[in-house]
Scaffold this active site. Structure first.
Site, mmCIF file in Angstrom:
data_model
loop_
_atom_site.group_PDB
_atom_site.id
_atom_site.type_symbol
_atom_site.label_atom_id
_atom_site.label_comp_id
_atom_site.label_asym_id
_atom_site.label_seq_id
_atom_site.Cartn_x
_atom_site.Cartn_y
_atom_site.Cartn_z
ATOM 1 N N ARG A 86 4.129 -4.805 -0.517
ATOM 2 C CA ARG A 86 4.726 -3.667 -0.486
ATOM 3 C C ARG A 86 5.619 -3.193 -1.679
ATOM 4 O O ARG A 86 6.150 -3.880 -2.475
ATOM 5 C CB ARG A 86 6.045 -3.477 0.995
ATOM 6 C CG ARG A 86 4.593 -3.501 2.453
ATOM 7 C CD ARG A 86 4.217 -2.519 2.546
ATOM 8 N NE ARG A 86 3.688 -2.663 4.117
ATOM 9 C CZ ARG A 86 2.585 -3.350 4.110
ATOM 10 N NH1 ARG A 86 1.880 -3.646 3.201
ATOM 11 N NH2 ARG A 86 2.121 -3.741 5.522
ATOM 12 N N GLU A 140 3.828 6.301 -2.670
ATOM 13 C CA GLU A 140 2.560 6.428 -2.684
ATOM 14 C C GLU A 140 2.131 8.022 -1.715
ATOM 15 O O GLU A 140 2.489 8.108 -1.020
ATOM 16 C CB GLU A 140 1.766 5.282 -1.417
ATOM 17 C CG GLU A 140 2.242 4.184 -2.607
ATOM 18 C CD GLU A 140 1.979 2.922 -2.062
ATOM 19 O OE1 GLU A 140 2.158 1.519 -2.800
ATOM 20 O OE2 GLU A 140 0.788 3.282 -0.939
ATOM 21 N N HIS A 145 -3.729 1.352 -4.259
ATOM 22 C CA HIS A 145 -3.469 0.899 -3.386
ATOM 23 C C HIS A 145 -4.274 1.030 -2.307
ATOM 24 O O HIS A 145 -5.024 1.086 -1.512
ATOM 25 C CB HIS A 145 -2.146 1.356 -2.235
ATOM 26 C CG HIS A 145 -1.715 0.546 -1.277
ATOM 27 N ND1 HIS A 145 -0.856 1.794 -0.273
ATOM 28 C CD2 HIS A 145 -2.553 -0.121 -0.737
ATOM 29 C CE1 HIS A 145 -0.350 0.266 0.653
ATOM 30 N NE2 HIS A 145 -1.318 -0.768 0.824
#
Length: 325
Positions: A244, A273, A292
C-alpha cells in the site's frame, strides 16, 4: 433485485466475459438486473447506487455520508482484498454485508515484487535499448555494462508482512539463494525452515539488503518506511513496495534516494493514485515506479471475477462468504 457494478474497468477492461453476471438469479429463480459502469465519480455514486440492492466496487468510496443515502442497499462486494473504501462499521450498523476477495493475486504480486527487484539489480531494459541503438556494435570489447550487475544470492531479503503474498515472495527470494528474514508475530516453529525470524523491526531494517513490504495498511504500519528507519538501513539497500502506498513516507524515501542513503526503490503503489498532484518519488533518483499493476495479471483478474460471483451468489442464498462486515 438489482446489482450495480460501480467501476468495473480496472478489474475487467474487456478481456473477461461479463456474461455470467447477467445470468445470476435471485432466491425465487428470477434473473437479477445487472448494471455495469466502467468508472464512477464521487458525484455520481449515490445516483447510480440509489436503486441497488447490491453494489460492486473497487475504488469507489462508500463512507458514512454515502451509505446514509442508500437505504435499500444490503450488500457491498469489494473487488479487492483491501476494503478501506468502505466504512465497515457504518455498514454493520445498517446490516449491510461487506465482502472482499482474499488471496486472488498472491502469485501475481509475488512475481511482480521480484520483477522490480531483478529490474533494479540487472536493468535489462536499459541494456537492450543500448544494444538496439548500436552501442554494442561500436564497443571495443565483447561486453559492456551501463549499471552495476548485482548478485542477489547470499544477500538478506527482509519481509514486513508474512501473509500469503509475503510467503510467496519469500519462496522466490529463497530460490534465488537469498537469506530470508522476517519480522512477524508468528513463532519460528510456524515458519518455513528457510525463513529466519528477527525479534525487532530495528534489526530487520539494519540487516536488510532488500526490504519488501507486504503488510496491510493500519495505523501501526502507516509510514513504516520513515526517516528513522531509513537511517538504520544500509546505503546499498533496495526497497520494494507492492503493498500500500501509505506504508511509505514518500518525502523521507525520496530524500534518502536523492542523497544516496538508499540505493534504489521499486514502487507499484503510491499514496495518491493516480498521482495527480505529484509525488516526490516521481523525480527521486533510482526510483522505479509502475502504475499499481502487480495484482493485474489476467489469471489473477479471472480468479477475482470468479470469486466475486461466488460471493454474490452465496449472499443471495443467505450464506455469505468472505464476509468482512
Amino acid at each position: 433485485m438489482k446489482i450495480v457494478e460501480m467501476d468495473g474497468y480496472a478489474a475487467n477492461p474487456g478481456d473477461i466475459s461479463w456474461e455470467p453476471w447477467y445470468n445470476i438469479t435471485d432466491a425465487d429463480g428470477e434473473k437479477v438486473v445487472f448494471e455495469k459502469y466502467d468508472r464512477t465519480s464521487a458525484e455520481l455514486t449515490v445516483e447510480r447506487a440509489k436503486d441497488a440492492d447490491m453494489v460492486l466496487t473497487n475504488k469507489v468510496v462508500f463512507d458514512k455520508a454515502v451509505l446514509e443515502q442508500l437505504p435499500r442497499l444490503k450488500y457491498i462486494g469489494v473487488l479487492a482484498t483491501g476494503y478501506n473504501v468502505v466504512d465497515v462499521e457504518e455498514a454493520r450498523k445498517r446490516d449491510i454485508v461487506v465482502t472482499n476477495i482474499p488471496a486472488y493475486s498472491t502469485q501475481s504480486v509475488a512475481q511482480f515484487a521480484i520483477a522490480h527487484l531483478l529490474h533494479i539489480t540487472n536493468n535489462i531494459a536499459a541494456h537492450d535499448e543500448a544494444v538496439h541503438r548500436g552501442e554494442w556494435g561500436s564497443c571495443p570489447d565483447f561486453t559492456f555494462t551501463l549499471t552495476p550487475q548485482i548478485l542477489l544470492a547470499g544477500k538478506n531479503f527482509a519481509i514486513v508482512g508474512l501473509g500469503n503474498t509475503g510467503r510467496a515472495t519469500a519462496e522466490i527470494a529463497h530460490s534465488l539463494g537469498m537469506n530470508v528474514i522476517a519480522f512477524t508475530s508468528k513463532s519460528q516453529k510456524e515458519l518455513p525452515t528457510y525463513i529466519n525470524k528477527v525479534e525487532t523491526l530495528d534489526e530487520l531494517f539494519r540487516s536488510a539488503d532488500v526490504l519488501s513490504l507486504h503488510c496491510p495498511l493500519t495505523p501501526s504500519t502507516k509510514h513504516i518506511i520513515n526517516s528513522e528507519h531509513l537511517a538504520m538501513m544500509k546505503h546499498s539497500a533496495i526497497i520494494i513496495n507492492t503493498g500500500r502506498g501509505p506504508l511509505v513516507d514518500e518525502e523521507a524515501l525520496a530524500l534518502a534516494l536523492n542523497e544516496g542513503r538508499i540505493y534504489a526503490a521499486g514502487i507499484d503503489v503510491l499514496t495518491e493514485e493516480p498521482p495527480v498532484s505529484g509525488s516526490p518519488l516521481l523525480t527521486a533518483r533510482n526510483c522505479h515506479i509502475t502504475p499499481h499493476i502487480a495484482w493485474a495479471s489476467l489469471a489473477a483478474r479471472e480468479r477475482l471475477m470468479k470469486i466475486a460471483i461466488e460471493n454474490v451468489v452465496s449472499f443471495i442464498k443467505g450464506e455469505p462468504q468472505n464476509k468482512v462486515s
